[in-house]
Enzyme design. Structure first.
Site, mmCIF file in Angstrom:
data_model
loop_
_atom_site.group_PDB
_atom_site.id
_atom_site.type_symbol
_atom_site.label_atom_id
_atom_site.label_comp_id
_atom_site.label_asym_id
_atom_site.label_seq_id
_atom_site.Cartn_x
_atom_site.Cartn_y
_atom_site.Cartn_z
ATOM 1 C CG ASP A 139 44.284 50.830 43.332
ATOM 2 O OD1 ASP A 139 43.523 49.934 43.842
ATOM 3 O OD2 ASP A 139 43.744 51.401 42.471
ATOM 4 C CG ASP A 158 40.204 47.290 42.929
ATOM 5 O OD1 ASP A 158 39.125 47.441 43.473
ATOM 6 O OD2 ASP A 158 41.110 47.708 42.555
#
EC number: 3.4.23.36
Length: 178
Positions: A139, A158
């Protein structure tokens, strides 16, 4: 008379495509999912080459780039577990993707529905690749409000999943309205 036969044949071809029986109508959706996966993986490779773990760079007053790892699911759900979650989330991503391919083949003419499913599948597979290759999801997008609140870091996969879920809801609302 020959013209009439062509037009009937053509209508037959279109109706079989609408019902999803044509495998070729699946190809564009799989191509779009591949693009989502490619963009996601290129962005993650780039961030891992440019940043050390937990290194952060301020881009705006509300956005940073930061390299972090997530061993869990959304919002680091189950990240502190012993490692079994890697296999569960990988299996879930693969099973969901297989089911999405089935749905895409059955409903390939429903454009908004297929866009939604394709984005969800591309995002899910992007994160599955991370789990298989690294044991965690990479991330790097960090939105925040001053230094008071940081939204959990996320990635392009995401983002595709969230956008796909939004389109799915919009498609369902449109369908119910009719």
């Amino acid at each position: 008379m020959a013209t009439k036969k062509r037009s009937n044949f053509s209508a037959g071809s279109n109706s079989s495509r609408s019902s999803g029986s044509s495998g070729s109508s699946l190809i564009p959706w799989l191509g779009l999912a591949a693009i989502v996966i490619l963009l996601d993986q290129v962005s993650k490779i780039t961030i891992t080459k440019l940043f050390a773990y937990a290194e952060s760079m301020s881009v705006t007053s509300f956005f940073n780039l930061v390299l972090v790892y997530n061993k869990g699911a959304a919002f680091s759900f189950l990240a502190a577990e012993s490692g079994w979650q890697r296999y569960v989330f990988t299996a879930l991503g693969l099973i969901a993707s297989a089911y999405i391919i089935f749905l895409l083949s059955r409903h390939s003419s429903q454009k908004l529905f297929c866009w939604a499913l394709t984005l969800i599948m591309g995002g899910a597979l992007g994160n599955v690749i991370d789990r298989l290759m690294y044991g965690h999801v990479i991330d790097f997008l960090d939105f925040h409000y001053q230094d008071i609140y940081h939204f959990p870091a996320f990635n392009l996969a995401d983002s595709a999943i969230v956008l796909g879920a939004g389109l799915f809801i919009l498609d369902e609302l449109r369908r119910v309205k009719k």
